[in-house]
Each structure stands twice: as structure tokens, then as C-alpha cells.
Design a protein around this motif. Structure first.
Motif, PDB file in Angstrom:
ATOM      1  N   ILE A  23       0.671  -1.047  -0.070  1.00 41.24           N
ATOM      2  CA  ILE A  23       0.058   0.055   0.009  1.00 41.24           C
ATOM      3  C   ILE A  23       0.744   1.272   0.037  1.00 41.24           C
ATOM      4  CG2 ILE A  23      -1.619   1.263   1.428  1.00 41.24           C
ATOM      5  CD1 ILE A  23      -2.649  -1.308   2.136  1.00 41.24           C
ATOM      6  N   CYS A  24       1.900   1.393   0.467  1.00 39.34           N
ATOM      7  CA  CYS A  24       2.920   2.321   0.854  1.00 39.34           C
ATOM      8  C   CYS A  24       4.032   2.468  -0.508  1.00 39.34           C
ATOM      9  CB  CYS A  24       3.766   2.558   1.768  1.00 39.34           C
ATOM     10  SG  CYS A  24       2.820   2.271   3.607  1.00 39.34           S
ATOM     11  N   GLY A  25       3.795   1.395  -1.365  1.00 37.18           N
ATOM     12  CA  GLY A  25       4.508   1.830  -2.633  1.00 37.18           C
ATOM     13  C   GLY A  25       5.582   0.562  -2.540  1.00 37.18           C
ATOM     14  N   ASN A  26       5.355  -0.577  -1.977  1.00 36.93           N
ATOM     15  CA  ASN A  26       6.532  -1.494  -1.536  1.00 36.93           C
ATOM     16  C   ASN A  26       7.602  -0.902  -0.680  1.00 36.93           C
ATOM     17  OD1 ASN A  26       5.308  -3.739  -2.930  1.00 36.93           O
ATOM     18  ND2 ASN A  26       6.142  -2.958  -4.778  1.00 36.93           N
ATOM     19  N   GLU A  27       7.456  -0.075   0.358  1.00 39.36           N
ATOM     20  CA  GLU A  27       8.175   0.369   1.215  1.00 39.36           C
ATOM     21  C   GLU A  27       8.510  -0.573   2.035  1.00 39.36           C
ATOM     22  OE1 GLU A  27      10.451   3.488   2.535  1.00 39.36           O
ATOM     23  OE2 GLU A  27       8.979   3.651   0.843  1.00 39.36           O
ATOM     24  N   THR A  28       9.839  -0.767   2.628  1.00 40.59           N
ATOM     25  CA  THR A  28      10.211  -1.918   3.370  1.00 40.59           C
ATOM     26  C   THR A  28      10.532  -1.181   4.997  1.00 40.59           C
ATOM     27  OG1 THR A  28      11.624  -2.804   1.783  1.00 40.59           O
ATOM     28  CG2 THR A  28      12.092  -3.623   3.895  1.00 40.59           C
ATOM     29  N   TYR A  29      10.087  -1.851   5.735  1.00 43.86           N
ATOM     30  CA  TYR A  29      10.071  -1.402   7.347  1.00 43.86           C
ATOM     31  C   TYR A  29      10.896  -2.525   7.935  1.00 43.86           C
ATOM     32  CZ  TYR A  29       6.686   1.960   5.945  1.00 43.86           C
ATOM     33  OH  TYR A  29       6.126   3.005   5.359  1.00 43.86           O
ATOM     34  N   TYR A  30      11.780  -2.057   8.737  1.00 41.67           N
ATOM     35  CA  TYR A  30      12.572  -3.054   9.431  1.00 41.67           C
ATOM     36  C   TYR A  30      12.148  -3.195  11.070  1.00 41.67           C
ATOM     37  CZ  TYR A  30      15.487  -3.131   5.655  1.00 41.67           C
ATOM     38  OH  TYR A  30      16.165  -3.283   4.201  1.00 41.67           O
ATOM     39  N   GLY A  31      11.765  -4.084  11.542  1.00 46.12           N
ATOM     40  CA  GLY A  31      11.297  -4.292  13.020  1.00 46.12           C
ATOM     41  C   GLY A  31       9.855  -4.016  13.252  1.00 46.12           C
ATOM     42  N   PRO A  32       9.362  -4.914  14.020  1.00 41.78           N
ATOM     43  CA  PRO A  32       7.749  -4.979  14.287  1.00 41.78           C
ATOM     44  C   PRO A  32       7.412  -3.229  14.649  1.00 41.78           C
ATOM     45  CG  PRO A  32       8.829  -6.205  15.944  1.00 41.78           C
ATOM     46  CD  PRO A  32      10.019  -5.953  14.973  1.00 41.78           C
ATOM     47  N   ARG A  33       8.210  -2.705  15.707  1.00 47.74           N
ATOM     48  CA  ARG A  33       7.873  -1.428  16.195  1.00 47.74           C
ATOM     49  C   ARG A  33       7.499  -0.495  14.886  1.00 47.74           C
ATOM     50  NH1 ARG A  33      11.363   2.230  20.464  1.00 47.74           N
ATOM     51  NH2 ARG A  33       9.894   3.965  20.524  1.00 47.74           N
ATOM     52  N   ASN A  34       8.586  -0.578  14.147  1.00 45.67           N
ATOM     53  CA  ASN A  34       8.518   0.585  13.104  1.00 45.67           C
ATOM     54  C   ASN A  34       7.217   0.358  11.866  1.00 45.67           C
ATOM     55  OD1 ASN A  34      10.651   2.047  13.597  1.00 45.67           O
ATOM     56  ND2 ASN A  34      12.122   0.809  12.389  1.00 45.67           N
TER      57      ASN A  34
END
Length: 173
Positions: A56-67
Motif C-alpha cells: 500500500i505504501c509503494g512497496n516500502e520496506t520497514y525493519y522491525g515490528p515497532r517501525n
């Protein structure tokens, strides 16, 4: 010629000196406030080794459950949901695929689970019923409501509890 030789010697001396700004970071760990990599155990403890990708965010990668959890309230995710015509409510937290979000939104609209949230371009299920007198939607809504009520009741009655006194058991022996 002597000046050129001196410049060349100075350049060689500069090349030989190790770069003090270079930090050895083979695992590509995030940097702390001082600019040094954080300890590996800290990296693993906070789950920063786990990658989450949000379509949904344009295949943005987030590292870690908190982020990852925080990003659902960020502007980029809200904008993506708005572009899909879906409100960014708590029901959609954890949904990262566009197809999954659209399917869930269709089900939410059909069952009218979201109180007060209405799709763009008109009222919710009850508003459409008034506008179009669509009896099918009304039946589906009532069936879903009765089904959810049935689920809250126990499926079968519990058997009565048998009560024995300690004295009655000891007298049988």
C-alpha cells in the motif's frame, strides 16, 4: 620540479594514513547516535533483522515490528489507503497487500461492522438500503447480525457438574 616532487610526496603520505571516518560495518547494522553500528544482540533483540514490505505504501520496506506498527499511522500509508478509497481505521492495521485491503473493505461494507465509517460517495449499507430499497442487502445484513449473535452463545449446553462429598466417597470403600 622540486615543488612537484614535494606535492607528490605529500599526496602519498595522505594516501598512506588510514581514514579515521571509516567504520567497519560488514552486517550493515543501523548506526546509533554516535555514528557507530549498534550491537548485534541489540539489533536482534528489537527484531530489526525482520523486514516487512507494505504494498500500500509503494512497496516500502520497514525493519522491525515497532517501525512496522508505527507506519500504519504515517502519512504515506494513509495516502495509499485514501487512494484506494478505504478509510484508515484499526480494522486495516496489519494489512499490507492492496488486494487484501480491498477484499476486507468489501466485507466490512457488506456486514456494516465499521460504525460511523462510510465509503466515499454515499452512505453505508443502511444508507444504500434507503436509497435503493435493496432487500437483498437488508437480508444479508440481518443474516450476518444474527450469525454473529449465534457465535456469542455456547454451541452446546454444558453438562451439569457432579458434586460428591468426601464422606460419600469414603463410605463406599
Amino acid at each position: 620540479e622540486e615543488e612537484e616532487d614535494e606535492e607528490i610526496e605529500e599526496e602519498k603520505e595522505e594516501e598512506e594514513e588510514p581514514d579515521e571516518d571509516f567504520i567497519y560495518n560488514p552486517k550493515k547494522l543501523p548506526l546509533d547516535a554516535t555514528g557507530r553500528p549498534i550491537p548485534y544482540w541489540f539489533y536482534k533483540l528489537h527484531g530489526l533483522n525482520v523486514k516487512y514490505v507494505c504494498e500500500i505504501c509503494g512497496n516500502e520496506t520497514y525493519y522491525g515490528p515497532r517501525n512496522f506498527e508505527k507506519h500504519f499511522q504515517e502519512a504515506k500509508h494513509q495516502y495509499g489507503m485514501r487512494c484506494l478509497g478505504i478509510p484508515n481505521t484499526r480494522h486495516f492495521h496489519g494489512v499490507t497487500k492492496i488486494h487484501d485491503a480491498l477484499d476486507l473493505w468489501k466485507r466490512v461494507r457488506k456486514i456494516d461492522v465499521v460504525g460511523g465509517v462510510q465509503p466515499r460517495g454515499g452512505g453505508g449499507v443502511r444508507g444504500r438500503e434507503r436509497e435503493h430499497d435493496d432487500e437483498e442487502d437488508l437480508r444479508a445484513h440481518e443474516e450476518a447480525r444474527s450469525h454473529s449473535m449465534r457465535r456469542s452463545l455456547p454451541a452446546t449446553p454444558r453438562p451439569p457438574r457432579l458434586r460428591f462429598s468426601v464422606n460419600a466417597l469414603s463410605q463406599k470403600k
